[in-house]
Every structure is written in C-alpha cells, then in structure tokens.
Design a protein around this motif. Sequence first.
Motif, PDB file in Angstrom:
ATOM      1  N   ALA A 170       7.669 -12.356   9.458  1.00 12.53           N
ATOM      2  CA  ALA A 170       8.692 -11.425   8.973  1.00 12.53           C
ATOM      3  C   ALA A 170       8.066 -10.143   8.448  1.00 12.53           C
ATOM      4  CB  ALA A 170       9.530 -12.096   7.889  1.00 12.53           C
ATOM      5  N   GLU A 171       6.958 -10.250   7.737  1.00 10.44           N
ATOM      6  CA  GLU A 171       6.288  -9.055   7.218  1.00 10.44           C
ATOM      7  C   GLU A 171       5.804  -8.160   8.363  1.00 10.44           C
ATOM      8  OE1 GLU A 171       6.221  -7.913   4.350  1.00 10.44           O
ATOM      9  OE2 GLU A 171       6.456  -9.547   2.908  1.00 10.44           O
ATOM     10  N   ALA A 172       5.294  -8.776   9.418  1.00  8.60           N
ATOM     11  CA  ALA A 172       4.826  -7.999  10.571  1.00  8.60           C
ATOM     12  C   ALA A 172       5.986  -7.277  11.235  1.00  8.60           C
ATOM     13  CB  ALA A 172       4.118  -8.917  11.563  1.00  8.60           C
ATOM     14  N   ARG A 173       7.142  -7.937  11.357  1.00  4.28           N
ATOM     15  CA  ARG A 173       8.305  -7.296  11.988  1.00  4.28           C
ATOM     16  C   ARG A 173       8.848  -6.172  11.104  1.00  4.28           C
ATOM     17  NH1 ARG A 173       6.266 -10.746  14.544  1.00  4.28           N
ATOM     18  NH2 ARG A 173       4.998  -8.891  14.887  1.00  4.28           N
ATOM     19  N   LYS A 174       8.835  -6.362   9.797  1.00  6.87           N
ATOM     20  CA  LYS A 174       9.275  -5.307   8.881  1.00  6.87           C
ATOM     21  C   LYS A 174       8.411  -4.064   9.044  1.00  6.87           C
ATOM     22  CE  LYS A 174       9.970  -6.583   4.567  1.00  6.87           C
ATOM     23  NZ  LYS A 174       9.787  -7.358   3.311  1.00  6.87           N
ATOM     24  N   LEU A 175       7.118  -4.291   9.171  1.00  9.83           N
ATOM     25  CA  LEU A 175       6.196  -3.166   9.308  1.00  9.83           C
ATOM     26  C   LEU A 175       6.438  -2.422  10.620  1.00  9.83           C
ATOM     27  CD1 LEU A 175       3.874  -1.781   7.837  1.00  9.83           C
ATOM     28  CD2 LEU A 175       2.284  -3.297   9.047  1.00  9.83           C
ATOM     29  N   GLU A 176       6.656  -3.165  11.703  1.00 14.70           N
ATOM     30  CA  GLU A 176       6.936  -2.531  12.996  1.00 14.70           C
ATOM     31  C   GLU A 176       8.228  -1.727  12.941  1.00 14.70           C
ATOM     32  OE1 GLU A 176       4.856  -5.992  15.797  1.00 14.70           O
ATOM     33  OE2 GLU A 176       7.008  -6.040  15.364  1.00 14.70           O
ATOM     34  N   ALA A 177       9.263  -2.305  12.339  1.00 14.02           N
ATOM     35  CA  ALA A 177      10.555  -1.618  12.260  1.00 14.02           C
ATOM     36  C   ALA A 177      10.468  -0.356  11.414  1.00 14.02           C
ATOM     37  CB  ALA A 177      11.622  -2.561  11.703  1.00 14.02           C
ATOM     38  N   SER A 178       9.737  -0.410  10.317  1.00 13.89           N
ATOM     39  CA  SER A 178       9.632   0.768   9.444  1.00 13.89           C
ATOM     40  C   SER A 178       8.860   1.886  10.146  1.00 13.89           C
ATOM     41  CB  SER A 178       8.945   0.402   8.125  1.00 13.89           C
ATOM     42  OG  SER A 178       7.607  -0.007   8.333  1.00 13.89           O
ATOM     43  N   LYS A 179       7.824   1.541  10.882  1.00 10.18           N
ATOM     44  CA  LYS A 179       7.053   2.562  11.611  1.00 10.18           C
ATOM     45  C   LYS A 179       7.893   3.216  12.698  1.00 10.18           C
ATOM     46  CE  LYS A 179       2.446   0.590  10.803  1.00 10.18           C
ATOM     47  NZ  LYS A 179       1.238   0.000  11.444  1.00 10.18           N
ATOM     48  N   LEU A 180       8.674   2.409  13.401  1.00  9.12           N
ATOM     49  CA  LEU A 180       9.556   2.954  14.429  1.00  9.12           C
ATOM     50  C   LEU A 180      10.616   3.846  13.805  1.00  9.12           C
ATOM     51  CD1 LEU A 180      10.472   3.092  17.364  1.00  9.12           C
ATOM     52  CD2 LEU A 180      11.713   0.931  17.022  1.00  9.12           C
ATOM     53  N   TYR A 181      11.156   3.434  12.676  1.00 11.04           N
ATOM     54  CA  TYR A 181      12.159   4.238  11.957  1.00 11.04           C
ATOM     55  C   TYR A 181      11.593   5.592  11.560  1.00 11.04           C
ATOM     56  CZ  TYR A 181      14.507   5.853   7.674  1.00 11.04           C
ATOM     57  OH  TYR A 181      15.100   6.616   6.707  1.00 11.04           O
ATOM     58  N   TYR A 182      10.425   5.601  10.954  1.00 12.70           N
ATOM     59  CA  TYR A 182       9.819   6.870  10.524  1.00 12.70           C
ATOM     60  C   TYR A 182       9.546   7.780  11.722  1.00 12.70           C
ATOM     61  CZ  TYR A 182       8.975   4.900   5.845  1.00 12.70           C
ATOM     62  OH  TYR A 182       9.125   4.368   4.584  1.00 12.70           O
TER      63      TYR A 182
END
Length: 822
Positions: free
Chosen positions: A463-475
């Motif tokens: 879950a932490e890895a997916r959160k990080l991917e989603a936040s990077k894509l968002y930015y």
Amino acid sequence: MAVPPLAVDTRFADLCQELGVDKGVASEAAALLEEGKGALLTPSSFGSKSPQDVERLCFAFVLYCAARLKGMKEESSRVRLWKILEGCKLKYDDFFKESQQFRSKIDQILRSRYGSDWEDQLELKQLQSLVNLLADASRFYRTAFTELFSSASTSQEPGSTTNNPEYFCFGWQLFLALRSKSSELFKDLVSCIHGLVAILAILLIHMPARFRSFTIEGSSHLIKQTVRGVDLLASLCHNYHTSEDRLKEMMGKSHKAIEEFFSKKAVWASECKTETLDKIDTDGLMYFKDLLDKECFQSNLGKLEKLSTTTSWEGELDLKMFLFNNDNIVSAKNASGGSTNTSYPKRVFETLTSPTKTIKNMLTVPSSPASPINGGSVKIMQMTPVTSAMTTAKWLREVISSLPEKPSSKLEQFLSSCDTDLTSDITKRVSIVLEAIFPTKSFGDWGGSIGLNCANAFDIAWAEARKLEASKLYYRVLEAICTAESLNTNVNNLTPLLSNERFHRCLIACSAELVLATHKTVIMMFPAVLESTGLTAFDLGKIIENFVRHEESLPRELKRHLNSLEEQLLESMVWEKGSSLYNSLVVARPSLAMEINRLGLLAEPMPSLDDIVAHQNIHPVDLPATPSKKRAAGPDDNGDAKSPKRLCNESRNTFVNQNLQTPPPKQNQMLKAKWHPLQSTFASPTVNNPVGGNEKCAELGVNIFFSKILKLAAIRIRNLCERLRHVEQTERVYNIFKQILDQQTSLFFNRHIDQIILCSLYGVAKVSQLMLTFKEIVSNYKREQQCKPEVFRRVFVGSTNRNGVLEHEISLYFSFLQTILS
C-alpha cells in the motif's frame, strides 16, 4: 415450460445431500429458495438459457448465499463455491454473470435475512476478479513453462503442458504456498507475475538441464550476459518485463518459504557444482540440495499440496484446477483485460474526445470490414492481459517512480504564486486522501466497501508503494495542468483552480485509479476510489480528458481504461441517485428540480478532509493539520470555498471538449487573460460563467455533458442499426433520442442510456411499420460489446427498481414518442 415447484425442492435437496452440505446450511438454503424461487426461476423472455440451466444457476447461487452468509461460523467445514459449481456442472463465468441478475432479483429478501451489507459479505465481485487474475496467471505460467522446458520423451506433443507434469505441478503448488510469505501475490496481477517468474527461476536452477528446451550457448531465452556467464534474473526480467529489484525480493521470500516448508537450508549457488548451474552467473543465487531429487520429490510435492490449501476467501476456489482446467473455469475472452477486439473502444475514445467529430460524422461513418452489416469480423492481434499489465507497470516503474516524492521546483513556483502559498495544503491533502484509498493504519467504520476499509486486505508495504506512485503521478499531471493554464492565461497566479478542493480530489482519485489499473488489483475495484474520496462519478468525469491530454506518456492501455470509465459514467453512473449531476441540473434546468427532489436524487455533501481523517481513525500525530484548519474561504472563490468542509454543490461536465471549453471568438480575446477553463469546470453550479455572459456554470456544464452523451448514443445507434440492417433509420432514431434528452430529461433518471436507445428504435420501427419486433432488437443488442443484461431485464419505475423486461418501460415513452414521430 415452468418446472413443477415440488420437483424443484426435491432436486435441490438431492444436490445438498450429494455435496454433503451441513443440515443447518441446507435448511437455510431451502428456505431462501422457497422465498425467492418465484423471481429466481422466472425465465426471461429475452433469455437464451434453458429452464434446466436457469435452475442449476439458481441452485448454485442460493446455496452459496446460505453457505457464505449463514455458514460463516462453520468456516472450516462449510461447502465451498468451487464444490457447488462442480456439483451443478457450471463454469465460473456463467455463475458470476448470472449472479448479477439473481442479486438484483432478491435483493430485498437477502437484506431482510442477512442485513444491508450482505453483498459485501458475499464477496462475489472480489472472487470474480480473483478468478480472472488466476486464469491469466496460470495461462502465463503454462506458456512460459512450455517455452523454457521440453519433454524428456518424444511421445509428448511439442508445447504440451503435460511435458514434465510433476515439475509443472510443483512450480504451481510452490507459487500457491508462497502466499504465506508474500501476501500481495493474489492482490494484483503484477505481483502475481513477479512471483511466477521467481518460481520459473527456481525451476531453471534446480530442474535437470536435460529438460530445458534450449542450451545456454546462444539461447534466445537468456540473452543477458556477464563476464561470469548468463545473468539469469536479468534475462527473465527482460523477457517478461519484470522489475529486477522486485524479482530479487520475491526470490528472497521464496527461499525463506522453501527453508520453512521443507526444512532445507539454502546455500550459495556459487559454492555448488551442478550441471543445472553450468555457464550461469551464480552471483547472488541460492541453491537447495535435493529439492527436486527423485528420492524426496513426491514427499515435497505432497507437502506443497497441503500448504496450498487455504480457508480464507480464496478458499472458495480450487486453486489447483486453474492449472489444468483453465478453459473450463473462465473463457479467454472473459479473463481480465480479455482478448476482445478493442477497435470499438478505441474508435469511441477518438470520437468522443475529438473536437472535429460531429454527430453527422458519427451517424454516417462507413462500415468497417468488421462491421456487423458486412457479416464479417477482423481478428486483431492483441497483447495478452499479462503482457499488457507488465508493459504498463514498466512505464509506471521507469517514468513515474523515478520522479521526486514532493512537488518539483516548477510546481512549487505555481503553488507559491497563489494568493497564499498552497504548497503545504497540497502535500497534506495528498497524504490524507491517499491514506483513505490505500489505508495502512487503523481504520474506522465508514462503510462496508472493500475500497474504504481494506487495511486488512492490503499488505502495508504494498500500500505504501502504491501511495507513493499515485502521489508522484498526481504531482506530475498537476504541474502539466498548471503549465498549460498559465500559458493560456498569461498569469502564474492560479489561485481559483489550485484552491479548489474538488479539483484536487478528482486528480488524486484519477491518479490512484490508474495505479490500481496498472497493477490490476483484485481487492479494490472501481468505483472504490470514489467511495474512499467522497466523490461522485460526475465529479471524476470532469478530470479524465484533461488528465489524458496533460500526461502525454500515458500508455495506450491506461488511456483505454480511462475511456472505459468514461463510458461507464456516461451510460449510467452519472444518472444514479446521489450523482452530483443532479445538483447541476436543478440550476441549469429548474423545471426538473421538483422531480429531482421528489426522487431524492441530489448528491450528499462531499466529506471534508477532517471527515476523512476521522472516519479512517488516523491519530492527529500521523498527519499534520488539514488545510481546512488553516484558513476559511476567500472572497475570490466564486462560491467554491477553499475549505474542504464545504458542501458538494459544484458540478459540471464529463468529457469536456477542448473546443467547448474555449470561449466564443468574440469573447475569447477579451476574457482569455482572466479566466481559467478548468476553474470554470470545477466551479459551483450557481456561479456565473465569465465566458458565457449571464450563463451559469451549471448550464454550460450540463450542455457539454449532454453533447458527450449524444456522441456516445450516435455511435451505439449507428452500430445497432447496422446490425439490424436498417441503417436508413439511424438518423431518425438519433433525433428521437436527442429530443427525449432535451425535452424529457427525467426519463434518463436512474436509467441506462441504452434503455432509451432500444425504446427509441422500437418506436421508430412501430411508426415506420418495419417488420421488427422488440425481441429482435434486444436479441441483436445482446451481441453489442457494451451489452449488459440489466439494461433489458431490470427497469426503474417511479422511485424503485423493478425486475422485468423493457416492454414494461415502453409505455413511459409512447405518449411522448407518438407526438414527435407523427
């Protein structure tokens, strides 16, 4: 001919006895069947299944409901889904498809017996996704194993999966047992494939070299070399698009599992001299002596068979069956991603998003070679679901994961150029919203959906890895949007847009949905991201096209995924109760307000960030204060308060066309420098649109949204008329559909647009005296790719859903149809 009731009861009792169903569960199932068989066994006038098929499907559904919902206390001994389907001689495909109809038919009965959360307890959607995942994974494993290993006997057919069947089984059983050490294996397809590639590597290291289908020298299977020999893991990663770091991690978990399962100690492969390691660079590889030796092989295989048995929700499936009876479980076209012709969704996507495509273009486009009117089909080579997932995951890994974890300096410049520096608000919001989507901490009881409370389902590291991917894509996408907005307006102060809570929620939700789609997760499926973030389908539709436009590197498969979501939004989701579309309609079309309020269709207020934190039981020390605590709404918010506590009262369009976002030519030059199209998109419905005179944002939004529905309807009407060989009626049917949308909009409330299309076509057929029955229309509609059985089996009447056929619904249209068709 209906089956006599007594015979039904007797046959059901015999089935329960044959399956060894517990008496309590059998009694519960019999009572449920008695109460619901009137609806469950009633054949549809448009159904293609025989009464016997319907009965077997009904038996399986009722028995599974009783076993799952009533027999949970006897978890270890209750009858499992795979056993039920085996006894009823059914495929998973057919069961899952028909269960959707059964659930709607006896929803009230199930609620009264098992509570309002019965569907969450049943977990059929998750099971269906897991079946597709395992079907895809087993096909991949079978193909890869056949490529790497050959038969020791010439009597075996080349490419047969019965080559080395014991080793073949050993690898699959080891994969199944590996779940105890790597919980994410069955959560998403990408993790699943990494696990299988690790198993293939272990087999290559330990299986006798004579069983390989290649020799090390000059092999096309292992092309990565070092000075010490073939780089096994790098070669496999190259072949199957896996991450080398993640594969090494999975290898480590596999080694620990083998040590535990077989009480064997791993040794460094570099210390071993065996033919299986000849010409392979052994650096970093581990080896288990006697793992596959004849003396202990059968014993080890037996241990794996016991270890692979599970009592969790995965235990509803016989996981071993996927290895040899895959096609009897799920057909290839129904596996995740499928192998269906994607020319249709691609054509729809290009048409809906193109500002140059007019309705007339869509109504008169010549038939393609695959068109039903030509009676033919063209097979298009497709990537498999696995290759699609792995290549898309490679994009996420190489393009997105390499980005910084925080806003870039360029994005920070935009954020700091606002009336107040919004950098801190942006990062806090991302943390809160993504924690709601991918929970890693304790959680509350906001709802029963797996999308809301799945901390127990997610592996925390995953879950932490997916959160990080989603936040990077968002930015990344946020920066691209800011750059485009700044160029359009010649200003760097984007406060109206960047202070809009709903805009950011939608962008974060879209980023998270793409991450989930990339990994092909089975525990959190759309619209879970909407439930987690407090958004509606209409909200998400506002950002999709802009997301695609501003992320140019987005892989084709993810664009198609977003296109699929857009079609779902347009065809039915935005018309459901609680959609924020209705909040815009009461402003844009005041005459509809009374009906919308009578039916209770308005959206609930969007929960604030504080609400999300509270519902997730996140302790204050876990996250900084939410943006809503820092400041109140400013006077320049156009009714769109900066505080995320505001009500869900802004709505506009889905599928916004670039040409429709641009102001008319005469106004464009005057207003361009002081207005932001995206801010208009997310503004409150009651706010005046600066580029539209006295027009409200709701009016412009509804008009754009309706234009997209008309485009989609035009495509579907044309295709259906072609299939029925009445192309000459295409424009007439479309005009009726358009008039209903414009003049009788309430007919769309709580309905699917295909229902309107079918009724419009039937109305034209009646007035034009065509030799075309409604049953023929539905029969041809069922062959359309977007067909859903509920479109013609279930209709909305008054304020409730009723089971039945669409013929019941036609009476609602004919008073209006007769006027415009005469």
